[in-house]
Design a protein around this motif. Sequence first.
Motif, PDB file in Angstrom:
ATOM      1  N   SER A 135       0.844  -1.187   0.000  1.00 53.87           N
ATOM      2  CA  SER A 135       0.000   0.000   0.000  1.00 53.87           C
ATOM      3  C   SER A 135       0.881   1.238   0.000  1.00 53.87           C
ATOM      4  O   SER A 135       1.799   1.361   0.809  1.00 53.87           O
ATOM      5  N   PRO A 137      -0.287   4.816   0.182  1.00 54.85           N
ATOM      6  CA  PRO A 137      -1.426   5.737   0.252  1.00 54.85           C
ATOM      7  C   PRO A 137      -1.096   7.178  -0.083  1.00 54.85           C
ATOM      8  O   PRO A 137      -2.014   7.977  -0.313  1.00 54.85           O
ATOM      9  N   HIS A 145      -7.086   6.949 -11.416  1.00 53.19           N
ATOM     10  CA  HIS A 145      -8.019   6.773 -10.302  1.00 53.19           C
ATOM     11  C   HIS A 145      -7.276   6.359  -9.033  1.00 53.19           C
ATOM     12  O   HIS A 145      -7.815   5.652  -8.198  1.00 53.19           O
ATOM     13  N   HIS A 146      -5.997   6.773  -8.943  1.00 54.95           N
ATOM     14  CA  HIS A 146      -5.134   6.524  -7.779  1.00 54.95           C
ATOM     15  C   HIS A 146      -4.807   5.036  -7.596  1.00 54.95           C
ATOM     16  O   HIS A 146      -4.505   4.597  -6.481  1.00 54.95           O
ATOM     17  N   ARG A 149      -1.832   3.523  -5.590  1.00 57.22           N
ATOM     18  CA  ARG A 149      -1.801   3.441  -4.122  1.00 57.22           C
ATOM     19  C   ARG A 149      -1.703   1.998  -3.631  1.00 57.22           C
ATOM     20  O   ARG A 149      -1.585   1.762  -2.428  1.00 57.22           O
ATOM     21  N   ILE A 150      -1.786   1.051  -4.539  1.00 53.72           N
ATOM     22  CA  ILE A 150      -1.456  -0.340  -4.233  1.00 53.72           C
ATOM     23  C   ILE A 150      -0.475  -0.834  -5.290  1.00 53.72           C
ATOM     24  O   ILE A 150      -0.233  -0.158  -6.296  1.00 53.72           O
ATOM     25  N   LYS A 190     -16.049   2.545  -8.230  1.00 56.20           N
ATOM     26  CA  LYS A 190     -14.810   3.254  -8.575  1.00 56.20           C
ATOM     27  C   LYS A 190     -14.888   3.927  -9.943  1.00 56.20           C
ATOM     28  O   LYS A 190     -14.422   5.066 -10.109  1.00 56.20           O
ATOM     29  N   TRP A 212      -7.461  -2.456  -7.384  1.00 55.68           N
ATOM     30  CA  TRP A 212      -7.627  -1.232  -6.602  1.00 55.68           C
ATOM     31  C   TRP A 212      -9.107  -0.958  -6.321  1.00 55.68           C
ATOM     32  O   TRP A 212      -9.494  -0.615  -5.199  1.00 55.68           O
ATOM     33  N   ASP A 216     -10.344  -1.045  -2.448  1.00 60.96           N
ATOM     34  CA  ASP A 216     -10.805   0.242  -1.950  1.00 60.96           C
ATOM     35  C   ASP A 216     -12.288   0.184  -1.585  1.00 60.96           C
ATOM     36  O   ASP A 216     -12.728   0.859  -0.652  1.00 60.96           O
ATOM     37  N   HIS A 217     -13.037  -0.635  -2.283  1.00 59.75           N
ATOM     38  CA  HIS A 217     -14.463  -0.782  -2.003  1.00 59.75           C
ATOM     39  C   HIS A 217     -14.718  -1.700  -0.803  1.00 59.75           C
ATOM     40  O   HIS A 217     -15.661  -1.474  -0.041  1.00 59.75           O
ATOM     41  N   ARG A 219     -12.654  -2.645   2.102  1.00 58.71           N
ATOM     42  CA  ARG A 219     -11.483  -2.513   2.968  1.00 58.71           C
ATOM     43  C   ARG A 219     -11.385  -3.639   3.987  1.00 58.71           C
ATOM     44  O   ARG A 219     -10.301  -3.933   4.504  1.00 58.71           O
TER      45      ARG A 219
END
Length: 279
Positions: A135, A137, A145-146, A149-150, A190, A212, A216-217, A219
Amino acid sequence: MWSEDAAAEGALLLKTILLYSTRPSDIHIICDDNAERLLRSRLDLVQNPLYHVRVWFYKPTWQSMLDRVEREGSIKTDHSAGLPGLMKLFIHEILPPTVKKSIYIDTDALFIANPALLWDVFGSLQPSTAIAMASHPDQNSPEWHHASRICSCVMLLDLEKLRNMRLMDSRIYREHDDIPALAPEAFKAKYGLPKANGRYDNVRLGDQGYWWAIVDHRRDLFEPLSYDFEVTSCLLDTYLTGLGNELTTIEEELRHQIHTKDTPQEVMPGSIFPNQPVS
């Protein structure tokens, strides 16, 4: 490992597993015919491994991969890994039900310490966790869409959980029962609804963009993997000039690290994998 070139790269990964592992290893390789041929020629050279090694080859045809993506109905990729790269989302289906957990490692990765240390992380995960991966972050990439971050280069996958929750959708599931798959709702949250052709065309980084959306959806299914197990060239400035300098003090090392603030772990000097002994 799709192609002989990928297998030549992956053979180095296999060598590091054999060099550093302190336990028997089961290695599952998803590949094509050319990759299997090269890997078998390398594995035939291993006559007396210190610990028992078993290797399985899984060779989905190109058509079978196309068919599975078509049955899912919404995913596509413009990533250089192409269609085989998307198969990282279907490992729980490709490997048999007898394989309940797995470490996934990208072909271009290397172990520099005992792989059993990474396997032991399974024992520390929460009961609900099905996916653990690195991760980052602090990464800011709105055009992706970031998804940076993973990192799906190294993943701990509880395959049994992923099967039971029906991770990826299929037309066959939709036609025969009303048990929803996990991924469609995550993708919609997302990326919105798919385009008119039914496919998402705004997902970047290949499989990682879809992973992702999922983590992210949901957690509750995800835990970050220690940076000890993921030094990536994509973010080499995470570790900056301290990487490899055994004489660097902890204070100096942390001063140079620019991607570790407010992240799950800081990287200690000279350490890429933990060096504690394994019983």
